[in-house]
Enzyme design. Structure first.
Site, PDB file in Angstrom:
ATOM      1  N   TYR A  86       8.828  12.638  16.055  1.00  0.00           N
ATOM      2  CA  TYR A  86       7.992  13.819  16.387  1.00  0.00           C
ATOM      3  C   TYR A  86       8.444  14.099  17.865  1.00  0.00           C
ATOM      4  O   TYR A  86       8.983  13.376  18.638  1.00  0.00           O
ATOM      5  CB  TYR A  86       6.686  13.504  16.345  1.00  0.00           C
ATOM      6  CG  TYR A  86       5.761  14.958  16.438  1.00  0.00           C
ATOM      7  CD1 TYR A  86       5.737  15.854  15.430  1.00  0.00           C
ATOM      8  CD2 TYR A  86       4.814  14.861  17.579  1.00  0.00           C
ATOM      9  CE1 TYR A  86       5.007  16.990  15.549  1.00  0.00           C
ATOM     10  CE2 TYR A  86       4.059  16.073  17.645  1.00  0.00           C
ATOM     11  CZ  TYR A  86       4.150  17.077  16.684  1.00  0.00           C
ATOM     12  OH  TYR A  86       3.425  18.299  16.691  1.00  0.00           O
ATOM     13  N   GLY A 100       9.314  23.310  11.062  1.00  0.00           N
ATOM     14  CA  GLY A 100       9.478  22.005  10.732  1.00  0.00           C
ATOM     15  C   GLY A 100      11.016  21.847  10.044  1.00  0.00           C
ATOM     16  O   GLY A 100      11.721  22.803  10.138  1.00  0.00           O
ATOM     17  N   PHE A 115       8.512  27.568  16.354  1.00  0.00           N
ATOM     18  CA  PHE A 115       7.092  27.398  16.727  1.00  0.00           C
ATOM     19  C   PHE A 115       6.682  26.079  16.868  1.00  0.00           C
ATOM     20  O   PHE A 115       6.948  25.438  15.903  1.00  0.00           O
ATOM     21  CB  PHE A 115       6.262  28.317  15.418  1.00  0.00           C
ATOM     22  CG  PHE A 115       4.750  28.145  15.880  1.00  0.00           C
ATOM     23  CD1 PHE A 115       4.069  29.009  16.782  1.00  0.00           C
ATOM     24  CD2 PHE A 115       3.757  27.181  15.204  1.00  0.00           C
ATOM     25  CE1 PHE A 115       2.573  28.788  17.022  1.00  0.00           C
ATOM     26  CE2 PHE A 115       2.564  27.002  15.368  1.00  0.00           C
ATOM     27  CZ  PHE A 115       2.008  27.846  16.170  1.00  0.00           C
ATOM     28  N   LEU A 163       2.910  23.994  17.453  1.00  0.00           N
ATOM     29  CA  LEU A 163       1.420  24.388  17.936  1.00  0.00           C
ATOM     30  C   LEU A 163       1.033  23.882  19.182  1.00  0.00           C
ATOM     31  O   LEU A 163       0.399  24.224  20.145  1.00  0.00           O
ATOM     32  CB  LEU A 163       0.706  23.885  16.777  1.00  0.00           C
ATOM     33  CG  LEU A 163      -0.891  24.123  17.019  1.00  0.00           C
ATOM     34  CD1 LEU A 163      -1.229  25.501  16.841  1.00  0.00           C
ATOM     35  CD2 LEU A 163      -1.585  23.489  15.703  1.00  0.00           C
TER      36      LEU A 163
END
Length: 367
Positions: A87, A277, A301, A303
Site C-alpha cells: 500500500y 486501484g 485518485f 482517498l
C-alpha cells in the site's frame, strides 16, 4: 494508521453540522471484567499468516477518552494491501488493523464534550477489528439520532467512511457529468463499483460496468446498471456498441494492466480516465497518441490524499450527502459474510478470495 489519524481532525468540526448532543457518562466497572479480543500484526506479509488475535482486560480510560463497543467493521482491500506491504502508506509495527467501523458508546469520562452513552458513532481512529475501541473523543464521528436502526443498516453505516465517499468524489471531482452521459468502470462488482452505480443512477448518468467473470449482470442491473460487459481484448468495441456510438466521458479503473488501456481506448474526445486501484497487480501501457489526438486526460485518485487536503466544508458536504442515503437504505453495499474477531484469519482469507459476493465484515457479536 496515518490515514485515519487525519480523519480524526475532521470529527469535531463535523459534530455541529450533523447534530447536537448532551453530556453522558457510563460505568464500565465490573468485579470480573470480561477479556476482550483485538487483532494485531507485527510483521509484513500475507494477512492470514501475520495477523493474530490477542486478549486484554478492558482498558482504563484516561481523561477525554471514550469507550465504544464495536458493532461492525469491514475488511477493505486497502487493509489487506497494507498488511502485505503493498500500500502507499507503510504500517507502523506493531499495528492494529481495521480502518473504519461503527459502534455504540458505552462509557465516557467527565471531560468528554459531545458524546454520550448509548450514542451510535463512526469509528475513525483506526484499529477497528476488535471488540472495543478506546480513544479520545475526536476518534469518533457522532451519528444523528435515527431511532432504533436494524442491524443491516448499522452494518452499512460502518462502511461509510471509505468506499461510498470514494465513489461520490470520483463522480464529482474530475468531470462535470450531465444527465444522460455515459461513464464506464472496471471492477463494477466491487463495493466502490456498487456505490458508483447507485449514485450515478440517482443523477440519470448511464453506466457501463465491466467485470471479469460471468454471472454478475443480474445483481448489477438490480442496483441500476445500464450495461454489464465482460472484460476482454475487444472491450472498447463492446463499449462502442453498447452506447450506440455515443461518447464515454469518464472511466474509473481499479484494475490496471490491460483493463486500464482498454478503458482508455473506449473514451470519447477529451474523456478522462481515473485510476484508483491496481487489482491486477500489473502496470498499464498507454498509447501517447491517445493523449495527443483524442485529448485523453489521465488522473489518479487516492482517498487519503483527499482527507489530507480537502477543506472542512468539502468533507462536511461529502458526509452530509452519504450518511442520509445510507441511513435510509437508499445507498448500500452487499455483504458477503460476517466473522467474529477471533476468526480473523478466516475472515481475511475470505476477503482475499475471488468470487465473493460483497464485503466481509468483522462483527464481534456474530454467532
Amino acid at each position: 494508521m496515518k490515514y485515519f489519524s487525519i480523519i480524526m481532525t475532521l470529527t469535531i468540526s463535523l459534530v455541529a453540522a450533523i447534530t447536537a448532543y448532551a453530556d453522558g457518562h457510563g460505568d464500565h466497572t465490573s468485579a470480573t471484567p470480561k477479556m476482550l479480543k483485538y487483532t494485531e500484526f507485527n510483521q509484513i506479509g500475507n494477512p492470514a499468516d501475520v495477523i493474530y488475535v490477542k486478549e486484554e482486560a478492558p482498558q482504563v480510560l484516561k481523561p477525554g477518552d471514550v469507550r465504544v463497543s464495536v458493532l461492525a467493521a469491514p475488511i477493505n482491500p486497502s487493509n489487506l494491501l497494507q498488511i502485505a506491504g503493498q500500500y502507499g502508506v507503510d504500517a507502523v509495527l506493531p499495528a492494529k488493523p481495521g480502518s473504519e467501523g461503527v459502534g455504540r458508546v458505552i462509557e465516557v469520562t467527565p471531560e468528554v464534550n459531545y458524546l454520550k452513552v448509548g450514542q451510535l458513532v463512526l469509528i475513525v481512529s483506526g484499529g477497528t477489528w476488535r471488540d472495543e475501541v478506546v480513544a479520545p473523543e475526536a476518534g469518533f464521528l457522532p451519528l444523528p439520532s435515527m431511532g432504533d436502526l436494524p442491524p443491516a443498516v448499522i452494518e452499512q453505516l460502518g462502511m461509510s467512511a471509505v468506499n461510498p465517499i470514494t465513489a461520490l468524489l470520483m463522480l464529482t471531482s474530475f468531470v462535470d457529468l450531465n444527465e444522460g452521459q455515459w461513464i464506464v468502470q472496471s471492477a463494477a462488482n466491487s463495493a466502490v463499483g456498487g456505490y458508483v452505480i447507485q449514485l450515478a443512477k440517482q443523477r440519470g448518468i448511464k453506466t457501463i460496468n465491466v467485470v471479469r467473470r460471468e454471472g454478475l449482470a443480474e445483481e448489477l442491473m438490480a442496483k441500476g446498471a445500464d450495461v454489464v460487459l465482460i472484460d476482454g481484448p475487444d472491450l472498447a468495441d463492446q463499449i462502442a456498441s453498447a452506447t450506440g456510438g455515443e461518447p464515454v466521458v469518464l472511466a474509473l479503473d481499479a484494475v490496471g494492466g490491460d483493463t486500464y488501456t482498454r478503458l482508455t481506448n473506449s473514451l470519447g474526445y477529451s474523456g478522462t480516465i481515473v485510476a484508483y486501484g491496481m487489482l491486477s497487480g500489473k502496470p498499464a501501457s498507454l498509447n501517447t497518441g491517445m493523449t495527443i489526438f483524442k485529448d485523453i486526460r489521465n488522473r489518479g485518485f487516492w482517498l487519503q490524499k483527499w482527507y489530507e487536503t480537502a477543506s472542512m466544508e468539502a468533507k462536511q458536504a461529502a458526509f452530509g450527502k452519504i450518511i442520509p442515503l445510507i441511513a435510509t437504505g437508499v445507498l448500500k453495499a452487499d455483504v458477503d459474510s460476517r466473522f467474529a474477531v477471533g476468526d480473523i484469519k478466516a475472515a481475511v482469507t475470505r476477503a482475499a478470495q475471488d468470487g465473493r459476493n460483497g464485503k466481509v465484515l468483522i462483527v464481534p457479536n456474530v454467532e
